[in-house]
Design an enzyme around this catalytic site. Structure first.
Site, PDB file in Angstrom:
ATOM      1  N   GLN A  74     -63.154  15.549  -5.932  1.00 43.80           N
ATOM      2  CA  GLN A  74     -63.738  15.834  -7.248  1.00 43.80           C
ATOM      3  C   GLN A  74     -62.672  16.154  -8.278  1.00 43.80           C
ATOM      4  O   GLN A  74     -61.990  17.181  -8.163  1.00 43.80           O
ATOM      5  CB  GLN A  74     -64.692  17.034  -7.116  1.00 43.80           C
ATOM      6  CG  GLN A  74     -65.367  17.447  -8.416  1.00 43.80           C
ATOM      7  CD  GLN A  74     -66.227  18.684  -8.241  1.00 43.80           C
ATOM      8  OE1 GLN A  74     -65.982  19.498  -7.344  1.00 43.80           O
ATOM      9  NE2 GLN A  74     -67.220  18.848  -9.079  1.00 43.80           N
ATOM     10  N   GLY A  75     -62.533  15.321  -9.287  1.00 42.71           N
ATOM     11  CA  GLY A  75     -61.540  15.556 -10.344  1.00 42.71           C
ATOM     12  C   GLY A  75     -62.189  16.062 -11.607  1.00 42.71           C
ATOM     13  O   GLY A  75     -62.276  15.347 -12.610  1.00 42.71           O
ATOM     14  N   TYR A  76     -62.690  17.284 -11.547  1.00 41.34           N
ATOM     15  CA  TYR A  76     -63.287  17.907 -12.739  1.00 41.34           C
ATOM     16  C   TYR A  76     -62.279  18.864 -13.389  1.00 41.34           C
ATOM     17  O   TYR A  76     -61.878  18.688 -14.517  1.00 41.34           O
ATOM     18  CB  TYR A  76     -64.544  18.696 -12.334  1.00 41.34           C
ATOM     19  CG  TYR A  76     -65.837  17.932 -12.382  1.00 41.34           C
ATOM     20  CD1 TYR A  76     -65.903  16.586 -12.051  1.00 41.34           C
ATOM     21  CD2 TYR A  76     -67.030  18.556 -12.750  1.00 41.34           C
ATOM     22  CE1 TYR A  76     -67.110  15.889 -12.101  1.00 41.34           C
ATOM     23  CE2 TYR A  76     -68.231  17.878 -12.805  1.00 41.34           C
ATOM     24  CZ  TYR A  76     -68.267  16.545 -12.476  1.00 41.34           C
ATOM     25  OH  TYR A  76     -69.470  15.877 -12.512  1.00 41.34           O
ATOM     26  N   SER A  77     -61.889  19.925 -12.635  1.00 41.44           N
ATOM     27  CA  SER A  77     -61.107  21.014 -13.228  1.00 41.44           C
ATOM     28  C   SER A  77     -59.696  20.586 -13.602  1.00 41.44           C
ATOM     29  O   SER A  77     -59.092  19.745 -12.939  1.00 41.44           O
ATOM     30  CB  SER A  77     -61.002  22.177 -12.241  1.00 41.44           C
ATOM     31  OG  SER A  77     -62.278  22.556 -11.825  1.00 41.44           O
ATOM     32  N   GLU A 136     -74.366  20.252  -6.849  1.00 36.84           N
ATOM     33  CA  GLU A 136     -73.304  21.023  -6.193  1.00 36.84           C
ATOM     34  C   GLU A 136     -73.757  22.467  -5.988  1.00 36.84           C
ATOM     35  O   GLU A 136     -73.597  23.022  -4.913  1.00 36.84           O
ATOM     36  CB  GLU A 136     -72.041  20.970  -7.072  1.00 36.84           C
ATOM     37  CG  GLU A 136     -70.865  21.738  -6.477  1.00 36.84           C
ATOM     38  CD  GLU A 136     -69.587  21.609  -7.311  1.00 36.84           C
ATOM     39  OE1 GLU A 136     -69.595  20.890  -8.328  1.00 36.84           O
ATOM     40  OE2 GLU A 136     -68.585  22.239  -6.925  1.00 36.84           O
ATOM     41  N   SER A 138     -67.848  29.746 -11.744  1.00 34.81           N
ATOM     42  CA  SER A 138     -67.685  31.133 -11.290  1.00 34.81           C
ATOM     43  C   SER A 138     -68.989  31.930 -11.468  1.00 34.81           C
ATOM     44  O   SER A 138     -69.850  31.576 -12.284  1.00 34.81           O
ATOM     45  CB  SER A 138     -66.556  31.809 -12.064  1.00 34.81           C
ATOM     46  OG  SER A 138     -66.978  32.059 -13.375  1.00 34.81           O
ATOM     47  N   ASN A 139     -69.112  33.014 -10.697  1.00 31.18           N
ATOM     48  CA  ASN A 139     -70.347  33.803 -10.743  1.00 31.18           C
ATOM     49  C   ASN A 139     -70.594  34.421 -12.128  1.00 31.18           C
ATOM     50  O   ASN A 139     -71.736  34.590 -12.540  1.00 31.18           O
ATOM     51  CB  ASN A 139     -70.325  34.882  -9.656  1.00 31.18           C
ATOM     52  CG  ASN A 139     -70.665  34.290  -8.294  1.00 31.18           C
ATOM     53  OD1 ASN A 139     -70.719  33.068  -8.139  1.00 31.18           O
ATOM     54  ND2 ASN A 139     -70.888  35.134  -7.306  1.00 31.18           N
ATOM     55  N   GLU A 140     -69.502  34.748 -12.843  1.00 30.32           N
ATOM     56  CA  GLU A 140     -69.689  35.301 -14.193  1.00 30.32           C
ATOM     57  C   GLU A 140     -70.417  34.275 -15.073  1.00 30.32           C
ATOM     58  O   GLU A 140     -71.343  34.599 -15.815  1.00 30.32           O
ATOM     59  CB  GLU A 140     -68.332  35.655 -14.841  1.00 30.32           C
ATOM     60  CG  GLU A 140     -67.621  36.848 -14.234  1.00 30.32           C
ATOM     61  CD  GLU A 140     -66.835  36.503 -12.965  1.00 30.32           C
ATOM     62  OE1 GLU A 140     -66.836  35.317 -12.555  1.00 30.32           O
ATOM     63  OE2 GLU A 140     -66.230  37.413 -12.378  1.00 30.32           O
TER      64      GLU A 140
HETATM   65  C1  LIG Z   1     -61.089  26.940  -3.482  1.00 31.60           C
HETATM   66  C2  LIG Z   1     -61.461  26.189  -4.717  1.00 31.60           C
HETATM   67  C3  LIG Z   1     -61.808  24.856  -4.617  1.00 31.60           C
HETATM   68  C4  LIG Z   1     -62.110  24.136  -5.767  1.00 31.60           C
HETATM   69  N1  LIG Z   1     -62.373  22.790  -5.630  1.00 31.60           N
HETATM   70  C5  LIG Z   1     -62.499  22.053  -6.758  1.00 31.60           C
HETATM   71  C6  LIG Z   1     -62.591  20.628  -6.659  1.00 31.60           C
HETATM   72  O1  LIG Z   1     -62.586  20.043  -5.573  1.00 31.60           O
HETATM   73  N2  LIG Z   1     -62.664  19.912  -7.803  1.00 31.60           N
HETATM   74  C7  LIG Z   1     -62.682  20.498  -9.043  1.00 31.60           C
HETATM   75  O2  LIG Z   1     -62.776  19.794 -10.034  1.00 31.60           O
HETATM   76  N3  LIG Z   1     -62.591  21.852  -9.165  1.00 31.60           N
HETATM   77  C8  LIG Z   1     -62.488  22.628  -8.058  1.00 31.60           C
HETATM   78  N4  LIG Z   1     -62.353  23.998  -8.168  1.00 31.60           N
HETATM   79  C9  LIG Z   1     -62.272  24.580  -9.505  1.00 31.60           C
HETATM   80  C10 LIG Z   1     -63.407  25.510  -9.884  1.00 31.60           C
HETATM   81  O3  LIG Z   1     -64.545  24.793 -10.238  1.00 31.60           O
HETATM   82  C11 LIG Z   1     -62.870  26.401 -11.034  1.00 31.60           C
HETATM   83  O4  LIG Z   1     -61.876  27.233 -10.473  1.00 31.60           O
HETATM   84  C12 LIG Z   1     -63.937  27.236 -11.676  1.00 31.60           C
HETATM   85  O5  LIG Z   1     -64.807  26.428 -12.418  1.00 31.60           O
HETATM   86  C13 LIG Z   1     -63.355  28.335 -12.574  1.00 31.60           C
HETATM   87  O6  LIG Z   1     -62.473  27.797 -13.525  1.00 31.60           O
HETATM   88  P1  LIG Z   1     -60.981  28.338 -13.714  1.00 31.60           P
HETATM   89  O7  LIG Z   1     -60.344  28.432 -12.363  1.00 31.60           O
HETATM   90  O8  LIG Z   1     -60.324  27.491 -14.762  1.00 31.60           O
HETATM   91  O9  LIG Z   1     -61.120  29.831 -14.251  1.00 31.60           O
HETATM   92  P2  LIG Z   1     -61.298  30.302 -15.756  1.00 31.60           P
HETATM   93  O10 LIG Z   1     -62.314  29.472 -16.432  1.00 31.60           O
HETATM   94  O11 LIG Z   1     -59.958  30.422 -16.386  1.00 31.60           O
HETATM   95  O12 LIG Z   1     -61.912  31.749 -15.540  1.00 31.60           O
HETATM   96  C14 LIG Z   1     -61.130  32.867 -15.130  1.00 31.60           C
HETATM   97  C15 LIG Z   1     -62.070  34.079 -15.046  1.00 31.60           C
HETATM   98  O13 LIG Z   1     -62.665  34.335 -16.332  1.00 31.60           O
HETATM   99  C16 LIG Z   1     -64.076  34.312 -16.237  1.00 31.60           C
HETATM  100  N5  LIG Z   1     -64.645  33.675 -17.433  1.00 31.60           N
HETATM  101  C17 LIG Z   1     -64.221  32.517 -18.024  1.00 31.60           C
HETATM  102  N6  LIG Z   1     -65.005  32.234 -19.087  1.00 31.60           N
HETATM  103  C18 LIG Z   1     -65.951  33.216 -19.162  1.00 31.60           C
HETATM  104  C19 LIG Z   1     -67.061  33.478 -20.020  1.00 31.60           C
HETATM  105  N7  LIG Z   1     -67.365  32.656 -21.025  1.00 31.60           N
HETATM  106  N8  LIG Z   1     -67.808  34.589 -19.789  1.00 31.60           N
HETATM  107  C20 LIG Z   1     -67.520  35.431 -18.765  1.00 31.60           C
HETATM  108  N9  LIG Z   1     -66.472  35.231 -17.898  1.00 31.60           N
HETATM  109  C21 LIG Z   1     -65.704  34.145 -18.093  1.00 31.60           C
HETATM  110  C22 LIG Z   1     -64.382  33.462 -15.005  1.00 31.60           C
HETATM  111  O14 LIG Z   1     -65.629  33.758 -14.470  1.00 31.60           O
HETATM  112  C23 LIG Z   1     -63.249  33.864 -14.082  1.00 31.60           C
HETATM  113  O15 LIG Z   1     -63.545  35.068 -13.421  1.00 31.60           O
HETATM  114  C24 LIG Z   1     -62.099  24.761  -7.040  1.00 31.60           C
HETATM  115  C25 LIG Z   1     -61.763  26.124  -7.139  1.00 31.60           C
HETATM  116  C26 LIG Z   1     -61.441  26.827  -5.998  1.00 31.60           C
HETATM  117  C27 LIG Z   1     -61.064  28.273  -6.148  1.00 31.60           C
END
Ligand SMILES: Cc1cc2nc3c(=O)[nH]c(=O)nc-3n(C[C@H](O)[C@H](O)[C@H](O)COP(=O)(O)OP(=O)(O)OC[C@H]3O[C@@H](n4cnc5c(N)ncnc54)[C@H](O)[C@@H]3O)c2cc1C
Length: 398
Positions: free
Chosen positions: A126-129, A244, A383-385
């Site tokens: 999955q190439g989303y993030s 998902e 994320s749960n937030e």
């Molecule tokens: C083990 C693992 C596997 C993964 N696998 C994949 C994958 O295969 N493909 C893929 O595309 N992605 C993958 N991901 C990415 C995952 O979807 C992202 O990590 C996730 O969406 C959070 O984004 P971020 O890491 O950029 O954190 P950020 O968006 O930078 O957030 C950091 C913190 O701030 C909080 N936050 C951010 N914005 C807000 C808001 N508006 N209100 C309140 N709190 C906020 C978040 O909840 C978090 O606690 C994976 C992540 C992990 C950890």
């Protein structure tokens, strides 16, 4: 709404149990139960067994080679496979890109890709993030510029789970940098063997290589690999995410983990008596058990709704939040149940073929790593937030 299983559903459960007794390789179940890392071959083997039985694509309609099962049957299947120690099915192909292809793909894309998911020809990732575009997914910057019959892709993805094994990646790319954030995004299918793609490992807290960075440097992607219309990829992206999140609650796995917790804690002695008889510890286990029953009931209500034609919306966020919190609590209790034996951390003990000797009981060896690894549950899939914000807006109307 009737939350009891019908005699047919109970018969179906027996059928699945028979299948697992016959077909789940005991050494694979032992690896899963022992908290060992699964190899690429392990995953492929289990997918092939499920596929041969017609049980791989549990959420697909029969017309595409799926089971055509009801949501209740899928729930029973999840529960039984987790209880038997079967590896979880990797969601990227079967549960994520496939539903998007069925809804938004061309006939040629469906004809080509869906059978390849079933027979294991393709391993999807999955190439989303991206760095800076996780929660704010629409902020992604990876560019795809049209050049004749190709898109030229440049940029970076991150956290790509098991991308080191994948030969295909589905990607969100920016095709119109001038448009409003969500309106300039497209959904592309990319072959990982295309020149210009580099995959680099990210080593996680538990010492494993589960996630990667993926770089695109002038990668040529044929235009027929676009899913849906150019710049209209956002609805595909969101559709994929509800699929998902619903699966992420992991109730079957939480139940299996709870059973494991009870058996580990039952063998640990505190003042000469099993830890499960210690009032404080027993209270914490009971609390998890009650919360899990409540979550299961909620899940069954969502399923009952889906059975009568509804589609899970913000409820999938609720299931994701509570399911991940519960599983984290169970791994915390597991770690606590073995006390100091959870501290020595030898990453090699997570590999089946290690010759390292664990300190303390063998069952304690993977617990610290598992505890660290489970931190991811409340982050990935949104994320749960962020899920709480969705619940606040969509369910509570705040
Ligand atoms: C083990 C693992 C596997 C993964 N696998 C994949 C994958 O295969 N493909 C893929 O595309 N992605 C993958 N991901 C990415 C995952 O979807 C992202 O990590 C996730 O969406 C959070 O984004 P971020 O890491 O950029 O954190 P950020 O968006 O930078 O957030 C950091 C913190 O701030 C909080 N936050 C951010 N914005 C807000 C808001 N508006 N209100 C309140 N709190 C906020 C978040 O909840 C978090 O606690 C994976 C992540 C992990 C950890």
């Amino acid at each position: 709404m009737d939350l009891h299983y019908t005699p047919e559903e109970e018969a179906f459960r027996e059928e699945i149990r028979d299948f697992l007794r016959e077909k789940l390789p005991p050494e694979l179940a032992a690896k899963v139960r022992g908290g060992k890392r699964l190899t690429k071959a392990d995953h492929e083997r289990w997918h092939a067994i499920l596929s041969a039985a017609g049980y791989l694509a549990v959420n697909w309609p029969r017309a595409y080679g799926g089971t055509g099962w009801s949501p209740v049957q899928r729930h029973i299947f999840d529960e039984e496979t987790a209880a038997a120690g079967a590896p979880a099915v990797l969601a990227f192909g079967v549960n994520m890109v496939a539903p998007v292809l069925m809804k938004f793909g061309t006939q040629a894309q469906k004809d080509y890709y869906l059978p390849r998911i079933l027979d294991g020809s393709d391993w999807w990732c999955q190439g989303y993030s991206e760095p800076g575009a996780g929660s704010d997914l629409a902020g992604l910057k990876t560019r795809a510029e049209r050049d004749g019959e190709h898109y030229v892709v440049n940029g970076q993805k991150t956290w790509t789970t098991l991308g080191q094994y994948a030969n295909k990646i589905f990607c969100l790319v920016r095709t119109d940098p001038q448009a409003k954030k969500q309106e300039g995004i497209s959904f592309l299918l990319i072959d990982m063997t295309t020149p210009g793609i580099t995959v680099r490992p990210i080593i996680t807290l538990d010492g494993g290589r589960e996630v990667n960075e993926v770089f695109f440097d002038n990668v040529l992607v044929p235009v027929e690999n676009l899913v849906g219309e150019e710049n209209k990829g956002w609805p595909c992206a969101k559709y994929l995410l509800t699929h998902e999140r619903t699966g992420i609650a992991g109730i079957g796995q939480a139940k299996a983990a709870l059973q494991h917790l009870k058996s580990v804690a039952g063998r640990q002695l505190k003042h000469g008596r099993p830890l499960t008889e210690d009032p404080t510890f027993a209270r914490r286990i009971a609390r998890v058990e009650i919360d899990l029953m409540a979550l299961e009931t909620t899940n069954l209500r969502v399923i009952a709704e889906a059975q009568s034609g509804g589609a899970p919306g913000a409820e999938s966020s609720l299931l994701k939040i509570n399911g991940s919190v519960l599983r984290q609590e169970i791994t915390d209790l597991l770690r606590r149940s073995v006390g100091p034996y959870a501290l020595p951390f030898l990453s090699e003990l997570m590999d089946a073929e290690t010759n390292q000797t664990p300190v303390g009981p063998a069952e304690a060896a993977p617990l610290a790593a598992e505890y660290f690894n489970r931190r991811k549950l409340s982050i990935y899939g949104g994320s749960n937030e962020i899920q709480k914000t969705i619940v606040a807006k969509a369910i509570l109307g705040l």
